[in-house]
Write a protein that holds these residues in place. Structure first.
Motif, PDB file in Angstrom:
ATOM      1  N   GLU A 153      66.029 -43.148 149.531  1.00  0.00           N
ATOM      2  CA  GLU A 153      66.655 -43.003 148.319  1.00  0.00           C
ATOM      3  C   GLU A 153      67.826 -42.574 148.180  1.00  0.00           C
ATOM      4  N   THR A 154      68.796 -43.198 147.868  1.00  0.00           N
ATOM      5  CA  THR A 154      70.092 -42.634 147.869  1.00  0.00           C
ATOM      6  C   THR A 154      70.546 -42.015 146.718  1.00  0.00           C
ATOM      7  N   ILE A 155      71.098 -40.593 146.745  1.00  0.00           N
ATOM      8  CA  ILE A 155      71.513 -39.907 145.416  1.00  0.00           C
ATOM      9  C   ILE A 155      73.126 -40.396 145.416  1.00  0.00           C
ATOM     10  N   LEU A 156      73.869 -40.406 146.439  1.00  0.00           N
ATOM     11  CA  LEU A 156      75.520 -40.445 146.556  1.00  0.00           C
ATOM     12  C   LEU A 156      75.476 -41.275 147.985  1.00  0.00           C
ATOM     13  N   CYS A 157      76.457 -42.255 147.633  1.00  0.00           N
ATOM     14  CA  CYS A 157      76.761 -43.011 148.914  1.00  0.00           C
ATOM     15  C   CYS A 157      78.176 -43.560 148.736  1.00  0.00           C
ATOM     16  N   ASN A 158      79.065 -43.379 150.155  1.00  0.00           N
ATOM     17  CA  ASN A 158      80.159 -44.074 149.921  1.00  0.00           C
ATOM     18  C   ASN A 158      80.257 -44.988 151.367  1.00  0.00           C
ATOM     19  N   SER A 159      80.379 -46.342 151.032  1.00  0.00           N
ATOM     20  CA  SER A 159      80.244 -47.450 151.998  1.00  0.00           C
ATOM     21  C   SER A 159      81.308 -48.064 152.084  1.00  0.00           C
ATOM     22  N   ASP A 160      80.931 -49.314 152.879  1.00  0.00           N
ATOM     23  CA  ASP A 160      82.012 -50.421 152.989  1.00  0.00           C
ATOM     24  C   ASP A 160      82.094 -51.232 151.715  1.00  0.00           C
ATOM     25  N   LYS A 161      83.194 -51.384 151.280  1.00  0.00           N
ATOM     26  CA  LYS A 161      83.227 -52.302 149.853  1.00  0.00           C
ATOM     27  C   LYS A 161      83.131 -53.769 150.237  1.00  0.00           C
ATOM     28  N   ARG A 178      64.752 -42.890 142.793  1.00  0.00           N
ATOM     29  CA  ARG A 178      63.732 -42.828 141.657  1.00  0.00           C
ATOM     30  C   ARG A 178      63.719 -41.362 141.386  1.00  0.00           C
ATOM     31  N   GLY A 179      64.126 -41.043 140.144  1.00  0.00           N
ATOM     32  CA  GLY A 179      63.998 -39.580 139.822  1.00  0.00           C
ATOM     33  C   GLY A 179      65.133 -39.385 138.696  1.00  0.00           C
ATOM     34  N   ASN A 180      65.494 -38.225 138.447  1.00  0.00           N
ATOM     35  CA  ASN A 180      66.526 -37.846 137.559  1.00  0.00           C
ATOM     36  C   ASN A 180      67.581 -36.941 138.230  1.00  0.00           C
ATOM     37  N   LEU A 181      68.863 -37.228 137.761  1.00  0.00           N
ATOM     38  CA  LEU A 181      70.039 -36.575 138.203  1.00  0.00           C
ATOM     39  C   LEU A 181      70.805 -36.107 137.330  1.00  0.00           C
ATOM     40  N   PRO A 192      56.932 -37.283 144.947  1.00  0.00           N
ATOM     41  CA  PRO A 192      56.793 -38.042 146.216  1.00  0.00           C
ATOM     42  C   PRO A 192      57.121 -39.553 145.866  1.00  0.00           C
ATOM     43  N   GLY A 193      58.013 -39.879 146.851  1.00  0.00           N
ATOM     44  CA  GLY A 193      58.274 -41.433 146.690  1.00  0.00           C
ATOM     45  C   GLY A 193      57.851 -42.139 147.978  1.00  0.00           C
ATOM     46  N   ALA A 194      58.490 -43.502 148.000  1.00  0.00           N
ATOM     47  CA  ALA A 194      57.892 -44.519 149.002  1.00  0.00           C
ATOM     48  C   ALA A 194      58.559 -44.052 150.117  1.00  0.00           C
ATOM     49  N   ARG A 195      58.309 -44.578 151.477  1.00  0.00           N
ATOM     50  CA  ARG A 195      58.761 -44.527 152.615  1.00  0.00           C
ATOM     51  C   ARG A 195      60.364 -44.806 152.675  1.00  0.00           C
ATOM     52  N   GLU A 196      60.785 -45.656 151.879  1.00  0.00           N
ATOM     53  CA  GLU A 196      62.143 -45.989 151.903  1.00  0.00           C
ATOM     54  C   GLU A 196      63.117 -44.796 151.495  1.00  0.00           C
ATOM     55  N   ASP A 237      74.869 -34.270 124.896  1.00  0.00           N
ATOM     56  CA  ASP A 237      75.857 -34.855 125.556  1.00  0.00           C
ATOM     57  C   ASP A 237      76.575 -34.275 126.747  1.00  0.00           C
ATOM     58  N   SER A 238      76.603 -32.940 126.472  1.00  0.00           N
ATOM     59  CA  SER A 238      77.243 -32.128 127.653  1.00  0.00           C
ATOM     60  C   SER A 238      76.058 -31.641 128.529  1.00  0.00           C
ATOM     61  N   ASP A 239      74.823 -31.786 128.267  1.00  0.00           N
ATOM     62  CA  ASP A 239      73.813 -31.472 129.097  1.00  0.00           C
ATOM     63  C   ASP A 239      73.182 -32.580 129.647  1.00  0.00           C
ATOM     64  N   GLN A 240      73.785 -33.519 129.942  1.00  0.00           N
ATOM     65  CA  GLN A 240      73.269 -35.021 130.037  1.00  0.00           C
ATOM     66  C   GLN A 240      72.579 -35.155 131.395  1.00  0.00           C
ATOM     67  N   VAL A 241      71.184 -35.829 131.085  1.00  0.00           N
ATOM     68  CA  VAL A 241      70.414 -36.129 132.184  1.00  0.00           C
ATOM     69  C   VAL A 241      70.144 -37.512 132.458  1.00  0.00           C
ATOM     70  N   PHE A 242      70.349 -37.957 133.432  1.00  0.00           N
ATOM     71  CA  PHE A 242      70.245 -39.424 134.003  1.00  0.00           C
ATOM     72  C   PHE A 242      69.127 -39.760 134.489  1.00  0.00           C
ATOM     73  N   GLU A 243      68.572 -40.941 134.192  1.00  0.00           N
ATOM     74  CA  GLU A 243      67.001 -41.328 134.643  1.00  0.00           C
ATOM     75  C   GLU A 243      67.613 -42.571 135.594  1.00  0.00           C
ATOM     76  N   PHE A 244      67.179 -42.448 136.941  1.00  0.00           N
ATOM     77  CA  PHE A 244      67.201 -43.732 137.745  1.00  0.00           C
ATOM     78  C   PHE A 244      65.841 -44.122 138.051  1.00  0.00           C
ATOM     79  N   ASN A 245      65.165 -45.397 137.945  1.00  0.00           N
ATOM     80  CA  ASN A 245      63.993 -45.884 137.842  1.00  0.00           C
ATOM     81  C   ASN A 245      63.858 -46.821 139.361  1.00  0.00           C
ATOM     82  N   GLY A 246      64.799 -46.753 140.150  1.00  0.00           N
ATOM     83  CA  GLY A 246      64.636 -47.636 141.267  1.00  0.00           C
ATOM     84  C   GLY A 246      65.112 -48.951 141.250  1.00  0.00           C
TER      85      GLY A 246
END
Length: 862
Positions: A396-404, A511-514, A390-394, A352-361
């Motif tokens: 890939e956001t890790i962290l984003c603060n944008s207009d709501k 797409r990856g792990n954070l 190696p990812g696609a040409r698009e 739990d305290s070494d949590q790894v999260f997967e993002f699949n796109g």
């Protein structure tokens, strides 16, 4: 010859005198040759001379005889020969005086081995005049050379008691080794060794007349590892050696350059310190002339945790341990009652305290409002663990603060694009509309290598410093843009994608792990803290022996998972390799395989790679550690009057709580000293299972109400905030319960904890034996409230264990949320028991005029 009668004696004498006067006196010397050569055999005494020994004399002597006979000789008479010289072992003898014939013979037995030739001089002398030999004459001195001929009296003897050689299988040799015998005889014929012979039958070897042994066929190591041959010798007189000799020929497998003595599996028992990886290893170079050696040893730990075995505290706790200042916000916490926005994200089933999260796109999460301020105060720090391929040409956001809503403006974001890491930071509206740095680009192999890396961005506008695995990287491109226009639109912070407010959807999925995504406002992380966050608890080490320290160079990579050894002395190189060790300072390391690889390059005198050393591959097997058992003991239930719950102090829930952590291990049963003899071989010796108290951390303690939630208007769980903050802990609460997080040790000053972590070596020995008594701690605040009973509820306290230190568990109290005028006067009965994860039942007994139902509240420690 003439004979006269006795009666004619007078006539004879007269005639003799007459004849003597006619002949004259002894006028001539004997004559012999000037040089003689002789041969004698060492077992004989007769010398064969060339020419023969004969002395001649021109005088013709007339001798007087008792028989009154007178004898005439044509050539005179020789009476003897005389030899001149020191210690001459020969004598000369006259065989016939009238002819002068003589011989030379040995006086004693001759030894050719002591002296093969003798040289001396010889003279002949005649018989002189008259009966008494007066006026004797000597010849000149002649030189005599005598050679002693040998007999084959000695046998050959080998120079060595035995012979040995080593050959490599699969080769036919012109010569493997040479045996050599000698003969003590003096002559060439008998002292020479004419032949050798292998006496042992049916062996694939032959020996020539000079003693060279070679194989007659290719040898096979698997068929025979050593041959023993018996060899004899013959001299040219056909005498056999007095003793035959033993020849040992060892067969080696085909020489293959590489590391020898390398164990592919190496077992590591947790808590044992360092372990030598290659204690018996040495480099086989097949006798090539080596000028330099370089070896790279790699410990593969990428599959362990986030790249290696590290402390598994929560990311926020790690920041505190490493000395980071307050203000760090964890954006990817383990799901809990107080932080539930990561619920639903796939994980790697880690702790739990070494949590790894997967993002699949296709997945992203929204961070609730209030977790992070909408506009970051500068300076600030963003840190994250990321594994990305190696990812696609698009983008890939890790962290984003944008207009709501309404628009799609990105105020700040961290994303990857074509193996670039990019930080977007748009400035807030300003009086001047000037271009300012807005995008910082780094081109990094680490972004796309599918391995875990630690990224830290220190932002102090207009500069941004990037640290990847503790190393600094400068941006290769910085683009500028205008500040954003003023707007009253709220902002949305997202992870794994960027929220498009104008379209009300997510885009630019990651797409990856954070893991461990943190934002810290108002202060930058220093290099010391960054290195601490990245430090592994396992790695390679080497203690250089003094005698080779100057001959070999050793260099490590930053996390000690790889080291390079360079040198030119094979013996010194081997010693250094034998001192390389594996270390893991975690008390409970992650079990499993760590692959090992040794890559080696060897150069010869031409500075080129002359032989190829195959890669040596193996693995360290970290064994499963004994898992600790956390035991909590104290009062399992008590009853209190309602009045006590209405008091400003409330009711202390766990006044005698005690937490003990133990591990179970097997030990041999103790016996008397006499009984220990032979116990190792006795199959009946039993092992005893014992429990041992140990010290380690509690990372989280949670008090949870079972059954109905707490009635927030009438009852709360509270803890003294001042003491919580003083101990570096954090507390969150809700109607479900209360959670304490953080790391603290009972044995040291809580305020010094972070500094202590920084000065600790990377690898430390485990600490054993600890007992933590938490009784007597009463963490309260002065808030007053009243109790209104509700249905029975169980409150659970959860303590999650990780490493090295034990935190102080605060003692909670349940308090009133509503003032009452009636108070209880009857107390409850206390009962003590030992329990693990057990419920605590609290019974309230109202005895006042106002009618209240008796109720119970169940608390559970977890």
């Amino acid at each position: 010859m003439f004979t006269f009668p006795k009666q004619d004696e007078l006539c004879f004498k007269t005639l003799y005198v007459f004849l003597m006067k006619m002949h004259g006196i002894n006028k001539h010397k004997p004559w012999i040759e000037t040089t003689y050569h002789g041969i004698v055999t060492e077992n004989d005494d007769k010398v064969l001379l060339d020419p023969p020994l004969i002395a001649l004399d021109k005088d013709a002597p007339l001798r007087y005889a008792e028989s009154f006979e007178v004898t005439f000789t044509k050539e005179g008479e020789i009476c003897g020969f005389r030899i001149h010289g020191q210690n001459v072992p020969f004598e000369a003898v006259v065989l016939d005086k009238s002819t002068g014939e003589g011989v030379i013979r040995a006086k004693d037995k001759l030894d050719c081995e002591l002296q093969k030739e003798h040289t001396f001089t010889i003279q002949a002398y005649d018989c002189g005049e008259g009966p008494d030999g007066a006026n004797m004459k000597k010849s000149h001195k002649a030189t005599v050379h005598i050679q002693v001929n040998d007999i084959n009296e000695y046998s050959p003897v080998f120079k060595e008691k035995s012979y040995k050689a080593t050959v490599i299988e699969g080769k036919k040799y012109d010569s493997i080794l040479k045996v050599e015998a000698v003969d003590a005889d003096c002559s060439f014929q008998f002292s020479q060794i004419c032949s050798y012979e292998i006496v042992t039958p049916d062996v694939p070897f032959t020996v020539d007349k000079d003693g060279f042994i070679k194989n007659t066929e290719k040898l096979n190591y698997s068929k025979e590892r050593m041959y023993k041959l018996t060899v004899t010798a013959y001299d040219c007189g056909k005498n056999r050696a007095s003793e035959d000799v033993l020849v040992k020929i060892n067969i080696k497998p085909t020489c293959k350059p590489g590391w020898q003595g390398f164990n592919k599996r190496i077992e590591y028992e947790p808590g044992t310190g360092s372990l030598a990886l290659f204690p018996s290893m040495h480099l086989e170079t097949c006798e090539e002339p080596i000028t330099s050696i370089q070896a790279n040893i790699e410990l593969e730990t990428n599959h362990i945790g986030k790249g290696c075995d590290r402390d598994t505290y929560s990311e926020k706790s790690l920041h505190k341990l490493c000395g980071a200042s307050a203000g760090t916000v964890e954006l990817l916490p383990a799901p809990s009652s107080s932080a539930n926005w990561t619920v639903g994200l796939p994980t790697d089933n880690g702790h739990d305290s070494d949590q790894v999260f997967e993002f699949n796109g296709t997945q992203a999460i929204k961070v609730p409002e209030g977790v992070v301020s909408t506009s970051l105060k500068e300076p600030f720090t963003v840190s994250v663990w990321m594994r990305h391929g190696p990812g696609a040409r698009e983008k890939e956001t890790i962290l984003c603060n944008s207009d709501k809503t309404e628009m799609n403006r990105h105020h700040y974001s961290l994303y990857v694009h074509n193996c670039h890491l990019i930080l977007l930071l748009r400035q807030d509206p300003a009086e001047t509309e000037n271009y300012k740095p807005a995008e910082f680009h780094w081109k990094l192999d680490q972004v796309c290598d599918k391995e875990w890396h630690h990224y830290v961005l220190n932002v102090e506008f207009p500069s941004v410093a990037l640290f990847v695995d503790g190393a600094t990287f400068e941006p290769f491109l910085v683009t500028e843009d205008y500040p954003l226009h003023s707007s009253k639109i709220d902002m949305q912070l997202t992870i794994g994608a960027c929220w498009q407010g104008g379209n009300a959807r997510m885009s630019q999925f990651f797409r990856g792990n954070l893991a461990g995504l943190m934002i810290r406002s108002g202060k930058l992380e220093n290099k010391k803290v960054i290195d601490c966050l990245y430090t592994c608890k396992e790695g390679l080490d080497v203690q250089l022996p003094e005698e080779v320290a100057s001959a070999v160079k050793v260099a490590f990579n930053p996390n000690q998972s790889s080291l390079t050894v360079e040198g030119d002395d094979i013996e010194a190189f081997d010693k250094v390799m034998q001192h390389i060790s594996y270390l893991n300072s975690r008390q409970f390391p992650t079990p499993g395989i760590r692959h090992l690889r040794v890559s080696t390059t060897v150069k010869c005198f031409n500075e080129e790679t002359c032989i190829l050393i195959p890669e040596a591959a193996g693995y360290v097997m970290v064994l499963q550690p004994e898992e600790p058992k956390i035991s909590l003991s104290g009062i399992d239930h008590f009853a209190r009057g309602a009045a006590e719950f209405e008091s400003p102090e409330g009711v202390t829930l766990f006044p005698e709580l005690r937490i003990v952590s133990t591990i179970t291990r097997e030990v041999e049963a103790e016996t008397e000293p006499e009984a220990t003899e032979g116990a190792e071989d006795d199959p009946t010796v039993q092992e005893t299972v014992v429990s041992e108290e140990i010290m380690h951390n509690l990372d989280t303690c949670e008090v949870t109400a079972l059954g109905d939630e707490l009635d927030g208007e009438h009852e709360t769980l509270e803890v003294d905030q001042a003491q919580v903050q003083q101990r570096g802990l954090e507390m969150t609460s809700s109607n479900l319960g209360l959670v304490l997080t953080g790391i603290l040790t009972l044995l040291s000053n809580p305020m010094d904890h972070a500094n202590n972590a920084m000065v600790q070596p990377n690898f430390i020995n485990p600490v054993h034996h600890a007992s933590v008594d938490l009784s007597g701690h009463n963490l309260v605040n002065a808030h007053q409230a009243s109790v209104v009973p509700s249905a029975a509820t169980i409150v659970i306290v959860v303590c999650v264990s990780f490493l090295v230190f034990m935190i102080i568990l605060g003692v909670f109290r349940i308090r009133s949320a509503h003032q009452r005028t009636m108070r209880d006067t009857e107390g409850g009965k206390e009962n003590e028991m030992d329990w693990d994860d057990s419920a605590l039942t609290i019974t309230v007994n109202p005895m006042e005029v106002i009618s209240y139902k008796s109720f119970s509240r169940h608390l559970f420690i977890q």
